[in-house]
Design an enzyme around this catalytic site. Structure first.
Site, short mmCIF file in Angstrom:
data_model
loop_
_atom_site.label_atom_id
_atom_site.label_comp_id
_atom_site.label_asym_id
_atom_site.label_seq_id
_atom_site.Cartn_x
_atom_site.Cartn_y
_atom_site.Cartn_z
N ARG A 1 0.82 -1.22 0.00
CA ARG A 1 0.00 0.00 0.00
C ARG A 1 0.85 1.26 0.00
O ARG A 1 0.44 2.30 0.55
CB ARG A 1 -0.97 0.03 1.20
CG ARG A 1 -2.05 -1.04 1.12
CD ARG A 1 -3.04 -0.89 2.26
NE ARG A 1 -3.95 -2.02 2.33
CZ ARG A 1 -4.61 -2.39 3.41
NH1 ARG A 1 -4.48 -1.70 4.54
NH2 ARG A 1 -5.43 -3.42 3.41
N ARG B 1 -3.17 6.71 1.13
CA ARG B 1 -3.70 7.87 1.83
C ARG B 1 -2.69 8.59 2.73
O ARG B 1 -2.96 9.71 3.16
CB ARG B 1 -4.91 7.44 2.67
CG ARG B 1 -6.15 7.15 1.84
CD ARG B 1 -7.29 6.66 2.70
NE ARG B 1 -7.03 5.33 3.23
CZ ARG B 1 -7.77 4.74 4.16
NH1 ARG B 1 -8.79 5.39 4.70
NH2 ARG B 1 -7.49 3.52 4.56
N ASP C 1 -7.28 -2.77 -7.14
CA ASP C 1 -7.95 -3.37 -5.98
C ASP C 1 -8.18 -4.84 -6.25
O ASP C 1 -8.42 -5.25 -7.39
CB ASP C 1 -9.30 -2.67 -5.73
CG ASP C 1 -9.90 -3.07 -4.39
OD1 ASP C 1 -10.70 -4.04 -4.36
OD2 ASP C 1 -9.56 -2.45 -3.38
N TYR D 1 -15.37 -12.23 0.12
CA TYR D 1 -16.11 -11.02 -0.27
C TYR D 1 -17.28 -11.36 -1.18
O TYR D 1 -18.36 -10.78 -1.06
CB TYR D 1 -15.18 -10.04 -0.98
CG TYR D 1 -14.20 -9.34 -0.06
CD1 TYR D 1 -14.57 -8.19 0.62
CD2 TYR D 1 -12.92 -9.81 0.11
CE1 TYR D 1 -13.69 -7.53 1.45
CE2 TYR D 1 -12.01 -9.17 0.95
CZ TYR D 1 -12.41 -8.03 1.61
OH TYR D 1 -11.53 -7.38 2.45
N ARG E 1 -7.13 11.94 -5.22
CA ARG E 1 -8.37 11.23 -4.87
C ARG E 1 -9.53 12.21 -4.70
O ARG E 1 -10.65 11.95 -5.17
CB ARG E 1 -8.13 10.43 -3.58
CG ARG E 1 -9.37 9.79 -2.95
CD ARG E 1 -9.82 8.56 -3.70
NE ARG E 1 -11.01 8.00 -3.08
CZ ARG E 1 -11.00 7.08 -2.11
NH1 ARG E 1 -9.84 6.62 -1.64
NH2 ARG E 1 -12.12 6.60 -1.61
#
Length: 358
Positions: A34, A38, A84, A158, A47
């Site tokens: 990652r 962020r 993703d 998921y 973003r």
């Protein structure tokens, strides 16, 4: 530098690929899971401009820019594709969206709907392939480009529940209660994942990582059936298409089952999460198998002595083994940039024999 020297320099091996080929490189190559995200102000700005996460992933120039941002700032040895893991179920026919503050959602959920109700659309991979091509064209030649996909068990959790969960209970219940139905889902994910990674490799990635984020939730026999065997199938099928492309397996939470994963899947390297004692991992994993990891992301947030002690411990544990320095999981959004810079300085100087820095 003249003729032959220039030629030799142009074909110098990339440090990260050298490790994946079984060489000990000092200092070890570094990338962080990652690393595009962020904690970077340039990511947050892009973003905010683009809106939703999926919109950012599917706009290839922006996704390529995000992939490259941490390389410009830190000079990592590896670039990881910005995308993703749920692009695979999206291409398999589920709807995908992200709820603000709550995470991804998939529909219809497969605890209530049969797989046959989905209509696959593998054209949904194309924007990701275009991102790969754009990154590849802009990437420094010394940097290894990593693609990735989620492993079948994690993706299935998921798809069955329609969202993430703390214990993956819906998928575990289905796997026990109707193993034939669950097995058909796993097999379909394996095939879609091979298609996806094959496309990433053709577009320009040089190695791939399989993320099994929820591998730790399974009992040993279930782990063998739903983690080891499906990942082995992906490795076998992908190697038939691209025998020279290294595959990193990352079974987060596998713990004592880590050695079985390494033995049973045939991956070229294994990622070790932060909960694993690196000395134990070095003792139980096959000799010479490249290892990646495993600094605790929270230690990186703390910085200072916590990082130095952890780096020294990892360094001692994997001395003499091919090693890629990384976190034991993804970098957290509140990680100070200065701590990442200090980590890179310390790793490169401590391992490399130079003067260590604070």
């Amino acid at each position: 530098m003249t003729g032959p020297d220039i030629l030799a320099e142009s074909f110098a091996p990339k440090p990260l690929l050298s490790v994946l080929a079984g060489e000990v490189v000092m200092p070890p190559p570094v990338w962080l899971m990652r690393q595009a995200g962020r904690y970077l102000p340039e990511y947050r700005a892009l973003r905010a401009d683009k809106g939703g996460f999926l919109e950012l992933v599917y706009e290839s120039p922006s996704a390529a820019e995000v992939t490259l941002q941490p390389l410009r700032r830190f000079g990592f040895d590896g670039a990881i594709l910005f995308s993703d893991i749920l692009i695979v179920p999206y291409a398999m026919g589920q709807d995908l969206w992200f709820e603000a503050g709550e995470g991804p959602r998939l529909a219809p959920i497969l605890s209530e709907t049969d797989l046959s109700a989905l209509t696959p659309d593998f054209s949904r991979f194309e924007a990701v392939y275009e991102t790969v091509r754009q990154v590849k064209a802009a990437l420094d030649p010394d940097v290894t480009f990593l693609g990735f996909a989620g492993s079948p068990w994690t993706i299935a959790t998921y798809m069955v529940a329609g969202q993430g969960s703390k214990d993956q209970g819906a998928a575990r219940r289905l796997a026990y209660g109707d193993p034939a139905r669950f097995g058909a889902l796993i097999d379909a994910i394996v095939d879609a994942t091979v298609t996806y990674l094959d496309g990433q490799i053709k577009a320009g990635v040089e190695a791939v990582q399989l993320f099994d984020s929820w591998a730790g939730s399974l009992a040993p026999l279930q782990f063998e059936r739903w983690v080891v065997q499906p990942n082995a199938a992906i490795v076998r099928k992908l190697k038939a298409l691209h025998p020279q492309v290294p595959i990193i397996g990352f079974p987060k939470g596998a713990g004592a089952k880590l050695a079985r994963y390494a033995e049973g899947t045939g991956v070229d390297a294994i990622g070790v999460d932060e909960s694993v004692d690196p000395h134990w991992a070095n003792a139980v994993l096959p000799r010479g198998l490249p290892v990646q990891g495993n600094l605790d992301p929270l230690a990186l947030i703390a910085g200072g002595e916590a990082v130095r002690q952890a780096v020294d411990n990892i360094r001692a544990a994997f001395a003499g083994r091919p090693h890629i320095f990384n976190l034991g999981h993804g970098i957290l959004p509140d990680t100070p940039i200065a701590h990442v810079e200090a980590l890179l300085s310390y790793v490169r100087n401590a391992y490399g024999g130079g003067e260590e820095t604070d």
